[in-house]
Design an enzyme around this catalytic site. Structure first.
Site, short mmCIF file in Angstrom:
data_model
loop_
_atom_site.label_atom_id
_atom_site.label_comp_id
_atom_site.label_asym_id
_atom_site.label_seq_id
_atom_site.Cartn_x
_atom_site.Cartn_y
_atom_site.Cartn_z
N LYS A 187 -4.92 22.40 -6.56
CA LYS A 187 -4.64 23.64 -7.32
C LYS A 187 -3.88 23.30 -8.60
CE LYS A 187 -4.58 26.96 -3.61
NZ LYS A 187 -3.76 27.49 -2.54
N GLU A 231 0.87 -1.18 0.00
CA GLU A 231 0.00 0.00 0.00
C GLU A 231 0.90 1.23 0.00
OE1 GLU A 231 -3.55 2.46 2.27
OE2 GLU A 231 -1.97 1.55 3.46
N ASP A 274 -2.65 12.12 -2.43
CA ASP A 274 -2.91 13.58 -2.36
C ASP A 274 -3.32 14.11 -3.73
OD1 ASP A 274 -2.36 13.88 0.34
OD2 ASP A 274 -0.21 14.08 0.00
N GLU A 288 9.54 8.22 -0.18
CA GLU A 288 8.73 8.69 -1.29
C GLU A 288 8.47 7.46 -2.18
OE1 GLU A 288 7.16 9.93 -4.69
OE2 GLU A 288 9.21 9.22 -4.82
N ASP A 307 -11.53 10.42 -4.02
CA ASP A 307 -12.80 11.14 -4.01
C ASP A 307 -12.77 12.23 -5.08
OD1 ASP A 307 -10.73 12.48 -2.44
OD2 ASP A 307 -12.23 14.07 -2.29
C1 LIG Z 1 -4.62 12.01 1.71
S1 LIG Z 1 -3.53 11.07 2.68
C2 LIG Z 1 -4.28 9.44 2.64
C3 LIG Z 1 -3.83 8.59 3.78
C4 LIG Z 1 -4.50 7.19 3.86
N1 LIG Z 1 -4.23 6.42 2.69
C5 LIG Z 1 -5.97 7.31 4.09
O1 LIG Z 1 -6.74 6.94 3.19
O2 LIG Z 1 -6.38 7.76 5.17
C6 LIG Z 1 -2.15 10.87 1.60
C7 LIG Z 1 -0.92 10.30 2.26
O3 LIG Z 1 0.04 10.00 1.25
C8 LIG Z 1 1.31 10.42 1.67
N2 LIG Z 1 2.06 10.67 0.41
C9 LIG Z 1 1.81 11.68 -0.46
N3 LIG Z 1 2.64 11.61 -1.51
C10 LIG Z 1 3.43 10.53 -1.29
C11 LIG Z 1 4.50 9.94 -2.02
N4 LIG Z 1 4.91 10.48 -3.18
N5 LIG Z 1 5.11 8.86 -1.50
C12 LIG Z 1 4.69 8.33 -0.31
N6 LIG Z 1 3.70 8.85 0.43
C13 LIG Z 1 3.06 9.92 -0.06
C14 LIG Z 1 1.06 11.64 2.51
O4 LIG Z 1 2.13 11.90 3.39
C15 LIG Z 1 -0.22 11.25 3.23
O5 LIG Z 1 0.04 10.59 4.43
#
Ligand SMILES: C[S@@+](CC[C@H](N)C(=O)[O-])C[C@H]1O[C@@H](n2cnc3c(N)ncnc32)[C@H](O)[C@@H]1O
Length: 220
Positions: A130, A51, A126, A103, A162
């Site tokens: 914007k 995941e 994420d 990352e 979403d």
């Molecule tokens: C909107 S949150 C969703 C968290 C979880 N999956 C949930 O549904 O509650 C997005 C998560 O992805 C992580 N994230 C964003 N870009 C990432 C990347 N390039 N590599 C690893 N993690 C990332 C962020 O730090 C954040 O914790």
């Protein structure tokens, strides 16, 4: 295990990837990933699911507990969130889980070998809503090609969002990768997938009655 057991080489001159108590730490702004020789291991040869973007780990911890015959890797780039998952994993003695602070693209490209993983999940990446920030979105053709390389044939990747604009972009990026085929018919997403499990963000969006889109492709 407690927080202080995770002794990470944070100082700039010491920084390096390191595996400690089932936690892989990959530093940011680092150029020598390919020199890393240690490996992610589990107690058995069961299939491995990944995941990405795990956040606080609610979804993957539950999934790992319900599926003890599958090994899981949680990938989260924020250290404090990754450590939160790691603490839960040890507190609840979940043996089939491994946590990676990295990352996602860097981890996939440099730390995973071909055909290493089975199913892959990304819950609420994420959306960077914007326009000027949209370039930061994770799910691009280049990332999907790397994920495809590390997956075994016929295994699936599910992305949940979403955000309608990001949903359409994600589908377009998938369609650029000829080694993926959509499980769902055109328009290539569904909104009613029961039993998928819940995460912090799925609960949040459901409480606001927002439609949740599931995109699912299979590796050819
Ligand atoms: C909107 S949150 C969703 C968290 C979880 N999956 C949930 O549904 O509650 C997005 C998560 O992805 C992580 N994230 C964003 N870009 C990432 C990347 N390039 N590599 C690893 N993690 C990332 C962020 O730090 C954040 O914790």
């Amino acid at each position: 295990m407690k927080k202080s057991d995770l002794v990470i080489p944070f100082k700039y001159e010491d920084r390096r990837p390191i595996i400690l108590h089932r936690f892989l730490y990959v530093p940011d702004n680092y150029d020598f990933h390919d020199e890393f020789r240690d490996k992610i291991t589990f107690e058995n040869d069961n299939e491995i699911n990944i995941e990405y973007c795990s956040g606080n780990g609610e979804w993957i911890v539950d999934r790992a507990k319900k599926n003890p015959n599958i090994n899981f890797i949680a990938v989260e780039m924020k250290f404090l969130r990754a450590r939160q998952i790691w603490l839960k994993m040890h507190k609840e003695n979940i043996k089939n889980l491994f946590v990676v602070k990295s990352e996602a693209f860097i981890f996939t490209k440099h730390y995973l070998k071909d055909c290493f993983a089975s199913d892959v999940f990304i819950n609420f990446p994420d959306p960077w809503p914007k326009k000027k920030h949209a370039k930061n979105r994770l799910i691009k053709k280049e990332f999907l090609q790397e994920v495809n390389r590390v997956q075994k044939k016929d295994e699936t990747i599910t992305v949940v969002t979403d955000h309608e604009d990001y949903r359409d972009e994600i589908i377009n990026e998938f369609l650029k990768v000829k080694e993926y085929r959509s499980i769902f018919k055109e328009p290539y997403f569904e909104q009613d997938t029961k039993g998928f499990g819940s995460s912090f963000f799925s609960t949040l969006f459901q409480s606001k009655d927002k439609a949740i889109n599931y995109i699912k492709f299979s590796r050819i």
